[in-house]
Write a protein that holds these residues in place. Sequence first.
Motif, PDB file in Angstrom:
ATOM      1  N   THR A  38      -2.264 -59.919  77.432  1.00 57.95           N
ATOM      2  CA  THR A  38      -2.200 -59.857  75.973  1.00 57.95           C
ATOM      3  C   THR A  38      -1.042 -58.970  75.516  1.00 57.95           C
ATOM      4  O   THR A  38      -0.274 -59.337  74.621  1.00 57.95           O
ATOM      5  N   CYS A  39      -0.902 -57.808  76.152  1.00 64.70           N
ATOM      6  CA  CYS A  39       0.198 -56.901  75.813  1.00 64.70           C
ATOM      7  C   CYS A  39       1.547 -57.531  76.170  1.00 64.70           C
ATOM      8  O   CYS A  39       2.521 -57.415  75.406  1.00 64.70           O
ATOM      9  N   ALA A  40       1.620 -58.192  77.321  1.00 66.33           N
ATOM     10  CA  ALA A  40       2.865 -58.846  77.726  1.00 66.33           C
ATOM     11  C   ALA A  40       3.237 -59.946  76.749  1.00 66.33           C
ATOM     12  O   ALA A  40       4.406 -60.097  76.366  1.00 66.33           O
ATOM     13  N   ALA A  41       2.247 -60.729  76.317  1.00 65.26           N
ATOM     14  CA  ALA A  41       2.499 -61.802  75.349  1.00 65.26           C
ATOM     15  C   ALA A  41       2.993 -61.231  74.027  1.00 65.26           C
ATOM     16  O   ALA A  41       3.907 -61.785  73.397  1.00 65.26           O
ATOM     17  N   ALA A  42       2.389 -60.129  73.594  1.00 67.46           N
ATOM     18  CA  ALA A  42       2.802 -59.501  72.344  1.00 67.46           C
ATOM     19  C   ALA A  42       4.260 -59.047  72.421  1.00 67.46           C
ATOM     20  O   ALA A  42       5.043 -59.261  71.485  1.00 67.46           O
ATOM     21  N   LEU A  43       4.634 -58.433  73.543  1.00 67.58           N
ATOM     22  CA  LEU A  43       6.010 -57.960  73.713  1.00 67.58           C
ATOM     23  C   LEU A  43       6.993 -59.129  73.727  1.00 67.58           C
ATOM     24  O   LEU A  43       8.093 -59.035  73.164  1.00 67.58           O
ATOM     25  N   LEU A  44       6.611 -60.241  74.356  1.00 64.03           N
ATOM     26  CA  LEU A  44       7.490 -61.412  74.400  1.00 64.03           C
ATOM     27  C   LEU A  44       7.610 -62.070  73.029  1.00 64.03           C
ATOM     28  O   LEU A  44       8.656 -62.643  72.697  1.00 64.03           O
ATOM     29  N   CYS A  45       6.535 -62.000  72.247  1.00 67.18           N
ATOM     30  CA  CYS A  45       6.533 -62.653  70.933  1.00 67.18           C
ATOM     31  C   CYS A  45       7.307 -61.875  69.874  1.00 67.18           C
ATOM     32  O   CYS A  45       7.840 -62.482  68.929  1.00 67.18           O
ATOM     33  N   VAL A  46       7.359 -60.553  70.009  1.00 68.75           N
ATOM     34  CA  VAL A  46       7.980 -59.720  68.972  1.00 68.75           C
ATOM     35  C   VAL A  46       9.411 -60.136  68.638  1.00 68.75           C
ATOM     36  O   VAL A  46       9.753 -60.293  67.456  1.00 68.75           O
ATOM     37  N   PRO A  47      10.309 -60.323  69.636  1.00 72.41           N
ATOM     38  CA  PRO A  47      11.688 -60.699  69.280  1.00 72.41           C
ATOM     39  C   PRO A  47      11.777 -62.009  68.493  1.00 72.41           C
ATOM     40  O   PRO A  47      12.666 -62.170  67.653  1.00 72.41           O
ATOM     41  N   VAL A  48      10.852 -62.952  68.763  1.00 75.64           N
ATOM     42  CA  VAL A  48      10.845 -64.227  68.050  1.00 75.64           C
ATOM     43  C   VAL A  48      10.105 -64.093  66.724  1.00 75.64           C
ATOM     44  O   VAL A  48      10.547 -64.610  65.689  1.00 75.64           O
ATOM     45  N   GLY A  49       8.980 -63.381  66.738  1.00 76.93           N
ATOM     46  CA  GLY A  49       8.166 -63.245  65.542  1.00 76.93           C
ATOM     47  C   GLY A  49       8.832 -62.449  64.433  1.00 76.93           C
ATOM     48  O   GLY A  49       8.495 -62.614  63.253  1.00 76.93           O
ATOM     49  N   ILE A  50       9.792 -61.589  64.782  1.00 74.83           N
ATOM     50  CA  ILE A  50      10.449 -60.765  63.772  1.00 74.83           C
ATOM     51  C   ILE A  50      11.569 -61.516  63.048  1.00 74.83           C
ATOM     52  O   ILE A  50      12.001 -61.112  61.971  1.00 74.83           O
ATOM     53  N   ILE A  51      12.026 -62.638  63.639  1.00 75.41           N
ATOM     54  CA  ILE A  51      13.129 -63.404  63.035  1.00 75.41           C
ATOM     55  C   ILE A  51      12.785 -63.902  61.631  1.00 75.41           C
ATOM     56  O   ILE A  51      13.589 -63.751  60.696  1.00 75.41           O
ATOM     57  N   PRO A  52      11.601 -64.521  61.412  1.00 74.61           N
ATOM     58  CA  PRO A  52      11.270 -64.950  60.040  1.00 74.61           C
ATOM     59  C   PRO A  52      11.237 -63.795  59.040  1.00 74.61           C
ATOM     60  O   PRO A  52      11.510 -63.991  57.854  1.00 74.61           O
ATOM     61  N   VAL A  53      10.903 -62.579  59.514  1.00 80.66           N
ATOM     62  CA  VAL A  53      10.889 -61.415  58.634  1.00 80.66           C
ATOM     63  C   VAL A  53      12.315 -61.027  58.260  1.00 80.66           C
ATOM     64  O   VAL A  53      12.624 -60.756  57.094  1.00 80.66           O
TER      65      VAL A  53
END
Length: 287
Positions: A38-53
Amino acid sequence: MHPGTIAIVLVAAVAHAIWNTVSKYKRGDTLVFVWAYTCAAALLCVPVGIIPVITGIQTLSWSLVVGSVVSAVLHVVYSLTLQTGYDRSDLGVVYPVARGTGPVLTMLFAIMVLGEQLTPIVIIGAVAVVVGIVVVAGNPFRGGQRRPLQGVSWGVITGAAIAGYTLWDNHSVTTLHLEPVTYFTGTFLLQGLMLTPRALRRRDQIPTVVRTNAAPILIIAVFSPLAYILVLTAMQTAPVALVAPLRESSIVVGSLLAWWLFGEGHLARRIIGAVVVLAGIAAISLG
């Protein structure tokens, strides 16, 4: 349902089957393993998830915070309920009952409460998908199972949790208009934070679990968010009453992988079930 949307959900189903199959190779403490990926997935998602912001597509709003918090709580409840069911009964009973119950409850709620209108052929197709899944899963009451009724009960409870987070996440991406990648990134981050206190109480096991499960953790960290982000994307353009049962075709893929990789039997029944599922998918596409 548009063919492109069906394709998205089916890709999500394959990704879901892959990470569930990989999870069978897990060694060591289950909670620490879940916390680690779960933590690894969160870290991998952050660089992509922050783009829309950054681009202004998704603002940092209270709706994003509240949506992610509620989703994280529902997903943690689902994970813990599922694990409790696995601890007290057979996986072969709990998992198919849960994955079959979830979309049925979601579809009923969407029709009766949300007022989603579906054509008869689409309803038949959705039911066929669920029936096919049951055929693939087999009879949970067959001999040799540990407390099958208890397993069915935990499966139904888990299915209710699945319906809960499916309906809430659908509300988040359709009514609150939250961007799926950013929304689920926040959800993953919060899930990791919620599981951290319990994981730290088992800190002596963390190095061993991470070392022995490095490959499964990484694969699940990639395919688990990929699978659900695709589902959330599909929910933006298709009724949740259709997306929910269609995504459960992952059980067919998973069952065939289990036969191929782990030597599980009943291949003929699995193929028949797969054909029923495919027929249901075809009916949904016609609707």
